[in-house]
Design a protein around this motif. Sequence first.
Motif, mmCIF file in Angstrom:
data_model
loop_
_atom_site.group_PDB
_atom_site.id
_atom_site.type_symbol
_atom_site.label_atom_id
_atom_site.label_comp_id
_atom_site.label_asym_id
_atom_site.label_seq_id
_atom_site.Cartn_x
_atom_site.Cartn_y
_atom_site.Cartn_z
ATOM 1 N N GLN A 53 0.246 -7.195 -13.655
ATOM 2 C CA GLN A 53 -0.265 -6.514 -13.930
ATOM 3 C C GLN A 53 -0.799 -5.951 -15.221
ATOM 4 O O GLN A 53 -2.177 -5.712 -15.335
ATOM 5 C CB GLN A 53 0.027 -4.538 -13.789
ATOM 6 N N ARG A 54 -0.602 -5.914 -16.395
ATOM 7 C CA ARG A 54 -0.661 -5.965 -17.443
ATOM 8 C C ARG A 54 -1.284 -7.409 -18.280
ATOM 9 O O ARG A 54 -1.801 -7.586 -19.678
ATOM 10 C CB ARG A 54 0.884 -6.570 -18.192
ATOM 11 N N HIS A 55 -1.227 -8.467 -17.067
ATOM 12 C CA HIS A 55 -2.497 -9.474 -17.673
ATOM 13 C C HIS A 55 -3.621 -8.915 -17.314
ATOM 14 O O HIS A 55 -4.272 -10.246 -16.974
ATOM 15 C CB HIS A 55 -1.579 -11.287 -17.304
ATOM 16 N N GLY A 56 -4.107 -8.311 -17.040
ATOM 17 C CA GLY A 56 -5.190 -7.654 -16.654
ATOM 18 C C GLY A 56 -5.514 -7.619 -15.499
ATOM 19 O O GLY A 56 -7.035 -7.201 -14.833
ATOM 20 N N SER A 57 -5.075 -7.814 -13.901
ATOM 21 C CA SER A 57 -5.099 -7.405 -13.014
ATOM 22 C C SER A 57 -5.263 -5.851 -12.047
ATOM 23 O O SER A 57 -4.346 -5.036 -13.176
ATOM 24 C CB SER A 57 -4.344 -7.735 -11.727
ATOM 25 N N PRO A 58 -5.646 -5.572 -11.864
ATOM 26 C CA PRO A 58 -6.220 -3.588 -11.852
ATOM 27 C C PRO A 58 -5.295 -3.276 -10.646
ATOM 28 O O PRO A 58 -3.799 -4.213 -10.598
ATOM 29 C CB PRO A 58 -7.437 -3.911 -10.297
ATOM 30 N N ASN A 59 -5.022 -1.549 -11.354
ATOM 31 C CA ASN A 59 -3.649 -1.651 -11.177
ATOM 32 C C ASN A 59 -3.488 -1.185 -9.888
ATOM 33 O O ASN A 59 -3.976 -1.276 -8.568
ATOM 34 C CB ASN A 59 -3.353 0.178 -11.613
ATOM 35 N N LEU A 60 -2.576 -2.644 -9.487
ATOM 36 C CA LEU A 60 -1.724 -2.218 -7.583
ATOM 37 C C LEU A 60 -1.407 -1.107 -6.826
ATOM 38 O O LEU A 60 -2.039 -1.599 -5.997
ATOM 39 C CB LEU A 60 -0.221 -2.858 -8.279
ATOM 40 N N PHE A 61 -1.488 -0.604 -7.350
ATOM 41 C CA PHE A 61 -0.870 1.269 -6.785
ATOM 42 C C PHE A 61 -2.566 1.779 -6.968
ATOM 43 O O PHE A 61 -1.990 3.595 -6.559
ATOM 44 C CB PHE A 61 0.224 1.859 -7.890
ATOM 45 N N GLU A 62 -3.260 1.634 -7.064
ATOM 46 C CA GLU A 62 -4.987 2.094 -6.778
ATOM 47 C C GLU A 62 -4.872 2.456 -5.634
ATOM 48 O O GLU A 62 -5.063 1.652 -4.575
ATOM 49 C CB GLU A 62 -5.841 1.980 -7.856
ATOM 50 N N ILE A 63 -4.963 3.698 -4.868
ATOM 51 C CA ILE A 63 -5.308 3.886 -3.786
ATOM 52 C C ILE A 63 -6.953 3.914 -3.805
ATOM 53 O O ILE A 63 -8.066 4.460 -3.606
ATOM 54 C CB ILE A 63 -5.344 5.789 -3.657
ATOM 55 N N THR A 64 -7.541 3.072 -3.095
ATOM 56 C CA THR A 64 -8.981 2.314 -2.515
ATOM 57 C C THR A 64 -9.282 2.128 -0.960
ATOM 58 O O THR A 64 -10.569 1.967 -0.560
ATOM 59 C CB THR A 64 -9.313 1.283 -3.306
ATOM 60 N N ASP A 65 -7.606 1.710 -0.339
ATOM 61 C CA ASP A 65 -7.839 1.171 0.757
ATOM 62 C C ASP A 65 -7.678 2.305 1.597
ATOM 63 O O ASP A 65 -6.339 3.009 0.843
ATOM 64 C CB ASP A 65 -7.425 -0.499 1.492
ATOM 65 N N ARG A 66 -7.980 2.419 2.862
ATOM 66 C CA ARG A 66 -7.610 3.375 3.547
ATOM 67 C C ARG A 66 -6.349 3.725 4.552
ATOM 68 O O ARG A 66 -6.696 2.622 5.564
ATOM 69 C CB ARG A 66 -8.937 4.149 3.772
ATOM 70 N N VAL A 67 -5.395 3.660 4.146
ATOM 71 C CA VAL A 67 -3.969 3.016 4.796
ATOM 72 C C VAL A 67 -3.743 4.623 5.695
ATOM 73 O O VAL A 67 -3.353 5.383 5.301
ATOM 74 C CB VAL A 67 -3.450 3.357 4.393
ATOM 75 N N GLU A 68 -4.055 4.711 7.247
ATOM 76 C CA GLU A 68 -3.370 5.312 7.833
ATOM 77 C C GLU A 68 -2.057 5.466 8.286
ATOM 78 O O GLU A 68 -1.554 5.085 7.892
ATOM 79 C CB GLU A 68 -4.444 5.771 9.466
ATOM 80 N N MET A 69 -1.742 7.174 8.716
ATOM 81 C CA MET A 69 -0.205 7.355 8.983
ATOM 82 C C MET A 69 0.595 6.837 9.617
ATOM 83 O O MET A 69 0.927 5.556 9.227
ATOM 84 C CB MET A 69 0.140 9.145 9.334
ATOM 85 N N GLY A 70 -0.095 6.275 10.571
ATOM 86 C CA GLY A 70 0.677 5.345 11.679
ATOM 87 C C GLY A 70 0.506 3.777 11.114
ATOM 88 O O GLY A 70 1.709 3.239 11.517
ATOM 89 N N GLN A 71 -0.538 3.726 10.156
ATOM 90 C CA GLN A 71 -0.721 2.305 9.526
ATOM 91 C C GLN A 71 0.353 2.197 8.239
ATOM 92 O O GLN A 71 1.209 0.991 8.281
ATOM 93 C CB GLN A 71 -1.719 1.683 9.107
ATOM 94 N N MET A 72 0.878 2.959 7.847
ATOM 95 C CA MET A 72 1.898 3.143 7.040
ATOM 96 C C MET A 72 3.375 3.290 7.870
ATOM 97 O O MET A 72 3.835 2.520 7.478
ATOM 98 C CB MET A 72 1.579 4.466 6.380
ATOM 99 N N ALA A 73 3.170 4.289 8.703
ATOM 100 C CA ALA A 73 4.728 3.901 9.941
ATOM 101 C C ALA A 73 4.903 2.070 9.792
ATOM 102 O O ALA A 73 5.841 1.963 9.922
ATOM 103 C CB ALA A 73 4.544 4.704 10.738
ATOM 104 N N SER A 74 3.617 1.751 10.762
ATOM 105 C CA SER A 74 4.054 0.584 10.652
ATOM 106 C C SER A 74 4.475 -0.180 9.597
ATOM 107 O O SER A 74 5.137 -1.744 9.799
ATOM 108 C CB SER A 74 2.626 -0.213 11.461
ATOM 109 N N MET A 75 4.121 -0.538 8.578
ATOM 110 C CA MET A 75 4.313 -1.165 7.314
ATOM 111 C C MET A 75 6.221 -0.423 6.873
ATOM 112 O O MET A 75 6.574 -1.972 6.215
ATOM 113 C CB MET A 75 3.255 -0.923 5.988
ATOM 114 N N PHE A 76 6.088 0.483 6.614
ATOM 115 C CA PHE A 76 7.171 0.795 6.526
ATOM 116 C C PHE A 76 9.025 0.698 7.830
ATOM 117 O O PHE A 76 9.591 1.370 6.891
ATOM 118 C CB PHE A 76 7.278 2.232 5.503
ATOM 119 N N PHE A 77 7.851 1.362 7.919
ATOM 120 C CA PHE A 77 9.153 1.992 9.650
ATOM 121 C C PHE A 77 9.940 0.881 10.642
ATOM 122 O O PHE A 77 8.841 -0.062 10.620
ATOM 123 C CB PHE A 77 9.195 2.567 10.698
#
Length: 494
Positions: free
Chosen positions: A114-138
Amino acid sequence: MAGEITETGELYSPYVGLVYMFNLIVGTGALTMPKAFASAGWLVSLVLLVFLGFMSFVTTTFVVEAMAAANAQLRWKRMENHQEDDDHSSTASDSDSLQDNYERAERRPILSVQRHGSPNLFEITDRVEMGQMASMFFSKVGVNLFYICIIVYLYGDLAIYAAAVPFSLMQVSCSTTGNDSCGVEADTRYNDTAPCWGRLRRVDVYRIYLAVFTLLLGPFTFFDVQKTKYLQILTSLMRWVAFTIMIVLALVRIGRGHGEGRPPLADLSGVRNLFGVCVYSFMCQHSLPSLLTPVSSKRHLTRLVLLDYVLILAFYSLLSFTAIFCFRGDSLLDMYTLNFARCDVVSVAAVRFFLGLFPVFTISTNFPIIAVTLRNNWKTLFHREGGTYPWVVDRVAFPTLTLVPPVLVAFCTHDLESLVGITGAYAGTGIQYVIPACLVYLCRKDAQLALGPRAANRHRSPFHHAFWVGFVLLWAFSCFLFVTANIVLSETKA
């Protein structure tokens, strides 16, 4: 940026997002809150309302942080895939050195990228619905539990809607029969066995309306429907006209000394329903990805969400306090709009009919959308990778499974306060407390492992200490035990 089109749809300003969030939260639950306030006492109700509003704000910030972490994970995977494509396009003679560079990059925290010019990784640009977040982390079990919780909540939603519309129609039509066109007496207004149309009892008329409601709106469950922008605008406009009229009429009535309400300071017997109603009335966590992702500037997102909650608390307090001091507690109906069907409260017939039928218009537009959402969640729960459903299962079985249970519940009872209370107390507790707390806990662990311990989430919750996750889970468990014990004691006494 207000009119820019992106993958998430049309972007809008933070203040437009604030209005959308306000409209999302303030819905059917607000109409059942006055009676719950009157049953529990004004002081207990105010304290619980403020506390539950605060807890909902905490978990809302948890969901926002999880949304940012999910975006970071997706963005980092895209960067990895891009790196792999570059590796494959390189010559064989450079493969060893490239592999060394890649391994070094794998060990290096993303923060350095990130410090070398890449955009902020934590910027909320993609709509990630609750079900998709559950599949990513649960885990797989956690994902199934998530969908079960969502399904139970949506069933409760549909049962509330299926009961509220026929109840409002029954209340209005039965109060305009007979010699008095302004409503029946208070002692028969709540009696389901009282006559309405000739030999038809009030409960019979309610069930006739329920059958008509099911026949008219039920078929939409078998198709795909979408909420149009103009329908949303019309529904929101009607809602605010109705709320404004009710608050003004109640204030005028109290100001003239005609207020009938003498609410108690505290009555613990009404806390169970009040708790469920308040949780239901602050429900928004499941819709936050669709609501907040299109906001053009998210720099002060947490402050705007806090402002929204303060405004909603003020609105709920104003609506409920004017109600409980305007009407006697034992005369308040489950659906607050129906209390204005009396001539001594509203002298203009058109206003009486508008307020009485207000839930019919607004709820009817939401019923098909909620039903299709529930149907799709059932499909997702049983979906197998690469598999498809037979036509009968897809187009008949799932829609029938969606429609029949809430209609049966509405056929058995139209006690809206209890339906809202139970839905909020159980499924609402899971969606509003348990799921956000688990999401934020697991997404933090995932971010530390994948991105390094120093990766900075710019949308990190102000309640980032591990204590708050534990406190929310403990509160949710305590609420579950309290509500269950209260129901058991109530049934035992009955």
